[in-house]
Design a protein around this motif. Sequence first.
Motif, short mmCIF file in Angstrom:
data_model
loop_
_atom_site.label_atom_id
_atom_site.label_comp_id
_atom_site.label_asym_id
_atom_site.label_seq_id
_atom_site.Cartn_x
_atom_site.Cartn_y
_atom_site.Cartn_z
N LEU A 107 0.92 0.32 -5.93
CA LEU A 107 0.90 -0.28 -4.74
C LEU A 107 1.82 0.56 -3.87
O LEU A 107 1.61 0.23 -2.43
CB LEU A 107 1.53 -1.81 -4.87
N ALA A 108 2.47 1.58 -4.30
CA ALA A 108 3.34 2.16 -3.24
C ALA A 108 2.60 2.96 -2.30
O ALA A 108 1.38 3.45 -2.49
CB ALA A 108 4.24 3.38 -4.10
N GLY A 109 2.78 3.05 -0.94
CA GLY A 109 1.97 3.46 0.21
C GLY A 109 1.01 2.70 0.66
O GLY A 109 0.31 2.95 1.81
N TYR A 110 0.69 1.43 0.10
CA TYR A 110 -0.37 0.75 0.80
C TYR A 110 0.26 -0.36 1.68
O TYR A 110 1.44 -0.57 1.71
CB TYR A 110 -1.21 -0.20 -0.23
N SER A 111 -0.39 -0.73 2.63
CA SER A 111 -0.06 -1.74 3.95
C SER A 111 -0.10 -2.98 3.19
O SER A 111 -0.93 -3.14 2.39
CB SER A 111 -0.60 -1.64 5.20
N LEU A 112 0.63 -3.75 3.82
CA LEU A 112 0.28 -5.13 3.34
C LEU A 112 -1.08 -5.76 3.68
O LEU A 112 -1.74 -6.68 3.08
CB LEU A 112 1.34 -6.19 4.15
N GLY A 113 -1.47 -5.16 4.82
CA GLY A 113 -3.06 -5.61 5.33
C GLY A 113 -3.94 -5.21 4.30
O GLY A 113 -4.78 -5.89 3.81
N GLU A 114 -3.83 -3.97 3.69
CA GLU A 114 -4.75 -3.25 3.06
C GLU A 114 -4.78 -4.27 1.66
O GLU A 114 -5.95 -4.65 1.21
CB GLU A 114 -4.45 -1.95 2.72
N LEU A 115 -3.46 -4.67 1.06
CA LEU A 115 -3.55 -5.30 -0.17
C LEU A 115 -4.18 -6.64 -0.07
O LEU A 115 -4.66 -7.05 -1.07
CB LEU A 115 -1.97 -5.27 -0.72
N ALA A 116 -3.62 -7.37 1.16
CA ALA A 116 -4.22 -8.74 1.48
C ALA A 116 -5.78 -8.71 1.65
O ALA A 116 -6.34 -9.72 1.08
CB ALA A 116 -3.47 -9.08 2.64
#
Length: 236
Positions: A32-41
């Motif tokens: 998950l490191a490097g991803y934005s919260l928006g991308e993950l959501a």
Amino acid sequence: MLQDENPPMNGPSVSQTPPSSPAQLLERARALAGYSLGELATLAGVAIPRDLRRDKGWVGMLLELYLGASAGSKPEQDFPDLGIELKTIPIDAAGKPLETTFVCVAPLTGNSGITWESSHVRHKLQCVLWVPVEGERAIPLAERRVGAPLLWRPDEEEEERLRRDWEELMDMIVLGKVERITARHGEVMQIRPKAANSRALTEAVGERGEPIMTLPRGFYLKKNFTAAILARHFLI
């Protein structure tokens, strides 16, 4: 602590099964490191709140979807089969914590015979997966990125400092001095009111042993303690 490159959008997947080992949990967290919260959501099909004022647990909930946490709101570790607790920690641009870290609710009654070894605080902190997340308010929530994770167990010195603070704070509760406790008490851990509003009262013991009604309290790790953990691991 944060990966600079934009990770590919076909990276992590929402995990339905709990991790089978600490190594697998750490592998999922590193993905998950490097991803934005928006991308993950977006990948998880989760709505993004405007801010965290009314959704304080949203970041942790989002990461739990990817990591396979099974405890939910139950009073146990997020990964009970592994004995590991998940703690997201908002950090500034220098990698330092922006706020204290909630551990668990403080018991205000029924504390006879309880010891540090049998306490809920120690149970929660025996092994923690720390996941730093950008937390500065200038960064929109959806653009805040997830950092590299850290699997931490308290060493002897850290446990001793936690134990001393827990015993001091619990002595005050047992002796009916709960309303005298301030955020200044405790070297690395504090007790603070934890309630949605001032009408959410709970029972406690007064200074003459009488039952009183007071705000619920929670144990929180102070920023100096979590900052030292992150600094030692990431060589900040």
